[in-house]
Design a protein around this motif. Structure first.
Motif, PDB file in Angstrom:
ATOM      1  N   PRO A 178      19.945 -51.293  15.184  1.00 50.07           N
ATOM      2  CA  PRO A 178      18.759 -50.457  14.968  1.00 50.07           C
ATOM      3  C   PRO A 178      18.970 -49.042  15.506  1.00 50.07           C
ATOM      4  O   PRO A 178      19.627 -48.835  16.526  1.00 50.07           O
ATOM      5  CB  PRO A 178      17.664 -51.179  15.756  1.00 50.07           C
ATOM      6  CG  PRO A 178      18.176 -52.574  15.940  1.00 50.07           C
ATOM      7  CD  PRO A 178      19.663 -52.469  16.024  1.00 50.07           C
ATOM      8  N   SER A 179      18.408 -48.076  14.793  1.00 51.01           N
ATOM      9  CA  SER A 179      18.439 -46.689  15.246  1.00 51.01           C
ATOM     10  C   SER A 179      17.262 -46.429  16.171  1.00 51.01           C
ATOM     11  O   SER A 179      16.283 -47.180  16.170  1.00 51.01           O
ATOM     12  CB  SER A 179      18.369 -45.745  14.040  1.00 51.01           C
ATOM     13  OG  SER A 179      19.461 -45.949  13.175  1.00 51.01           O
ATOM     14  N   PRO A 180      17.313 -45.354  16.964  1.00 51.41           N
ATOM     15  CA  PRO A 180      16.149 -44.998  17.781  1.00 51.41           C
ATOM     16  C   PRO A 180      14.978 -44.612  16.880  1.00 51.41           C
ATOM     17  O   PRO A 180      15.168 -44.282  15.706  1.00 51.41           O
ATOM     18  CB  PRO A 180      16.635 -43.788  18.589  1.00 51.41           C
ATOM     19  CG  PRO A 180      18.117 -43.844  18.520  1.00 51.41           C
ATOM     20  CD  PRO A 180      18.457 -44.458  17.206  1.00 51.41           C
ATOM     21  N   PRO A 181      13.757 -44.634  17.397  1.00 51.22           N
ATOM     22  CA  PRO A 181      12.615 -44.157  16.618  1.00 51.22           C
ATOM     23  C   PRO A 181      12.828 -42.723  16.136  1.00 51.22           C
ATOM     24  O   PRO A 181      13.578 -41.951  16.747  1.00 51.22           O
ATOM     25  CB  PRO A 181      11.453 -44.245  17.610  1.00 51.22           C
ATOM     26  CG  PRO A 181      11.867 -45.315  18.574  1.00 51.22           C
ATOM     27  CD  PRO A 181      13.354 -45.165  18.716  1.00 51.22           C
ATOM     28  N   LEU A 182      12.172 -42.365  15.042  1.00 51.76           N
ATOM     29  CA  LEU A 182      12.267 -41.000  14.522  1.00 51.76           C
ATOM     30  C   LEU A 182      11.781 -40.017  15.578  1.00 51.76           C
ATOM     31  O   LEU A 182      10.733 -40.203  16.196  1.00 51.76           O
ATOM     32  CB  LEU A 182      11.423 -40.867  13.258  1.00 51.76           C
ATOM     33  CG  LEU A 182      11.794 -41.787  12.084  1.00 51.76           C
ATOM     34  CD1 LEU A 182      10.818 -41.593  10.925  1.00 51.76           C
ATOM     35  CD2 LEU A 182      13.231 -41.566  11.643  1.00 51.76           C
ATOM     36  N   HIS A 204      18.193 -52.501   0.741  1.00 50.80           N
ATOM     37  CA  HIS A 204      18.918 -51.713   1.731  1.00 50.80           C
ATOM     38  C   HIS A 204      17.899 -51.250   2.767  1.00 50.80           C
ATOM     39  O   HIS A 204      16.842 -50.718   2.404  1.00 50.80           O
ATOM     40  CB  HIS A 204      19.612 -50.527   1.078  1.00 50.80           C
ATOM     41  CG  HIS A 204      20.518 -50.906  -0.054  1.00 50.80           C
ATOM     42  ND1 HIS A 204      21.497 -51.866   0.078  1.00 50.80           N
ATOM     43  CD2 HIS A 204      20.574 -50.479  -1.344  1.00 50.80           C
ATOM     44  CE1 HIS A 204      22.131 -52.005  -1.076  1.00 50.80           C
ATOM     45  NE2 HIS A 204      21.586 -51.183  -1.946  1.00 50.80           N
ATOM     46  N   LEU A 205      18.213 -51.427   4.040  1.00 54.12           N
ATOM     47  CA  LEU A 205      17.214 -51.233   5.093  1.00 54.12           C
ATOM     48  C   LEU A 205      17.799 -50.502   6.287  1.00 54.12           C
ATOM     49  O   LEU A 205      18.913 -50.801   6.726  1.00 54.12           O
ATOM     50  CB  LEU A 205      16.662 -52.601   5.512  1.00 54.12           C
ATOM     51  CG  LEU A 205      15.608 -52.711   6.609  1.00 54.12           C
ATOM     52  CD1 LEU A 205      14.749 -53.947   6.369  1.00 54.12           C
ATOM     53  CD2 LEU A 205      16.245 -52.811   7.996  1.00 54.12           C
ATOM     54  N   ILE A 206      17.035 -49.556   6.810  1.00 54.98           N
ATOM     55  CA  ILE A 206      17.342 -48.909   8.085  1.00 54.98           C
ATOM     56  C   ILE A 206      16.141 -49.073   8.997  1.00 54.98           C
ATOM     57  O   ILE A 206      15.016 -48.728   8.616  1.00 54.98           O
ATOM     58  CB  ILE A 206      17.678 -47.419   7.910  1.00 54.98           C
ATOM     59  CG1 ILE A 206      19.006 -47.252   7.185  1.00 54.98           C
ATOM     60  CG2 ILE A 206      17.734 -46.712   9.263  1.00 54.98           C
ATOM     61  CD1 ILE A 206      19.399 -45.802   6.932  1.00 54.98           C
ATOM     62  N   SER A 207      16.366 -49.622  10.183  1.00 54.48           N
ATOM     63  CA  SER A 207      15.294 -49.801  11.154  1.00 54.48           C
ATOM     64  C   SER A 207      15.411 -48.737  12.235  1.00 54.48           C
ATOM     65  O   SER A 207      16.455 -48.591  12.865  1.00 54.48           O
ATOM     66  CB  SER A 207      15.366 -51.192  11.793  1.00 54.48           C
ATOM     67  OG  SER A 207      14.397 -51.312  12.820  1.00 54.48           O
ATOM     68  N   CYS A 208      14.329 -47.994  12.434  1.00 53.55           N
ATOM     69  CA  CYS A 208      14.278 -46.984  13.486  1.00 53.55           C
ATOM     70  C   CYS A 208      13.293 -47.458  14.556  1.00 53.55           C
ATOM     71  O   CYS A 208      12.145 -46.993  14.637  1.00 53.55           O
ATOM     72  CB  CYS A 208      13.843 -45.646  12.897  1.00 53.55           C
ATOM     73  SG  CYS A 208      14.933 -45.009  11.597  1.00 53.55           S
ATOM     74  N   GLY A 209      13.730 -48.445  15.333  1.00 56.62           N
ATOM     75  CA  GLY A 209      12.923 -48.971  16.419  1.00 56.62           C
ATOM     76  C   GLY A 209      11.676 -49.706  15.980  1.00 56.62           C
ATOM     77  O   GLY A 209      10.721 -49.802  16.743  1.00 56.62           O
ATOM     78  N   HIS A 210      11.676 -50.248  14.762  1.00 55.38           N
ATOM     79  CA  HIS A 210      10.478 -50.860  14.189  1.00 55.38           C
ATOM     80  C   HIS A 210      10.638 -52.377  14.121  1.00 55.38           C
ATOM     81  O   HIS A 210      11.755 -52.892  14.020  1.00 55.38           O
ATOM     82  CB  HIS A 210      10.256 -50.303  12.781  1.00 55.38           C
ATOM     83  CG  HIS A 210       8.851 -50.446  12.284  1.00 55.38           C
ATOM     84  ND1 HIS A 210       7.825 -49.658  12.735  1.00 55.38           N
ATOM     85  CD2 HIS A 210       8.299 -51.290  11.377  1.00 55.38           C
ATOM     86  CE1 HIS A 210       6.707 -49.990  12.118  1.00 55.38           C
ATOM     87  NE2 HIS A 210       6.961 -50.988  11.296  1.00 55.38           N
TER      88      HIS A 210
END
Length: 259
Positions: free
Chosen positions: A138-142, A113-119
């Motif tokens: 993708p989500s924005p960077p943290l 399971h993966l969430i990408s925060c601008g990476h």
């Protein structure tokens, strides 16, 4: 799982910087973060330490992956708002943020399971295949989560016995050779005969430094995770790093382990 990692600091004789990685047990699975703080120097080191501290405090709790990502995002944003102006902004006046990928690997099912925060997308190595695990949304960077009101989207990918997952920071793929060409990580992975985590990272470390002419312009970190056959695995052996040699800001709780 069998995990290995490598960290290459860009600054001469430096041992740590703004790249970060760590893992934690969470119920019947393992969670991991790999990230990259925008900027360099002491500010980046401090922000990396803050993110790792928050991850270690939160990752083992009974929260879903999107909630974990949201809490990390809120923490980065709060740190930026509460610190002095010189830390809240980089030298060029832009905001502090952290690109990151947050993953969860269940014990009982062969998936990620993966969430990408601008990476940059992780690479899944399966036999001779090198497969980028691209996030659908993708989500924005943290630290920049207020730019998007929606909840982070979790993507699920297969992760079978014998597969290797390669996580990395953009210092790897943005390394340039003397002609200005970027480093081709998928090509370098394909050229490596062994996909054993230690052998793979040893090959990539040498090849990356060769490509960059012996000097990286940015920190670079890589983590390789191999899924083992638990029915055939040897007795569990865990090795802690020597804290005096491995600064906590840039190393996971275990540098490598069989789980």
């Amino acid at each position: 799982m069998h995990i290995a990692s490598v960290y290459l600091a860009a600054e001469d004789e430096a041992q740590l910087g703004g790249d970060l990685y760590a893992q934690a047990r969470a119920g019947d699975g393992t969670r991991m973060i790999v990230g990259d703080v925008r900027g360099k120097g002491l500010d980046a080191i401090g922000e990396a330490a803050d993110v790792l501290g928050a991850f270690r405090a939160l990752a083992h709790k009974d929260t879903e992956l999107p909630e974990l990502a949201a809490l990390l995002d809120t923490g980065v944003a709060a740190n930026t708002a509460d610190t002095h102006q010189e830390r809240a902004e980089t030298a060029d006046g832009s905001e502090t943020f952290v690109t990151a990928v947050v993953i969860e690997i269940p014990d009982a099912s062969c998936e990620i399971h993966l969430i990408s925060c601008g990476h940059p997308p992780p690479l899944l190595l399966r036999g001779d295949l090198v497969i980028p695990l691209e996030a659908r949304e993708p989500s924005p960077p943290l630290g920049l989560g207020n730019l998007l009101a929606a909840t982070s989207t979790t993507d699920t990918f297969p992760f079978d016995v014998g597969d290797v997952l390669l996580l990395y920071t953009d210092g790897v793929i943005e390394a340039r050779d003397p002609s200005g060409a970027f480093y081709s990580l998928p090509q370098a992975v394909s050229a490596c005969r062994s996909k054993n985590p230690e052998s793979l990272l040893a090959h990539l470390k040498v090849d990356l430094q060769r490509h960059a002419g012996g000097h990286l312009s940015d920190d670079a970190a890589m983590v390789a995770i191999e899924r083992l056959d638990v029915t055939a695995a040897p007795e569990v052996v865990r090795r802690r790093p020597d804290d005096r040699q491995q600064p906590d800001q840039v190393t996971p709780g275990w540098t490598e382990f069989d789980h």
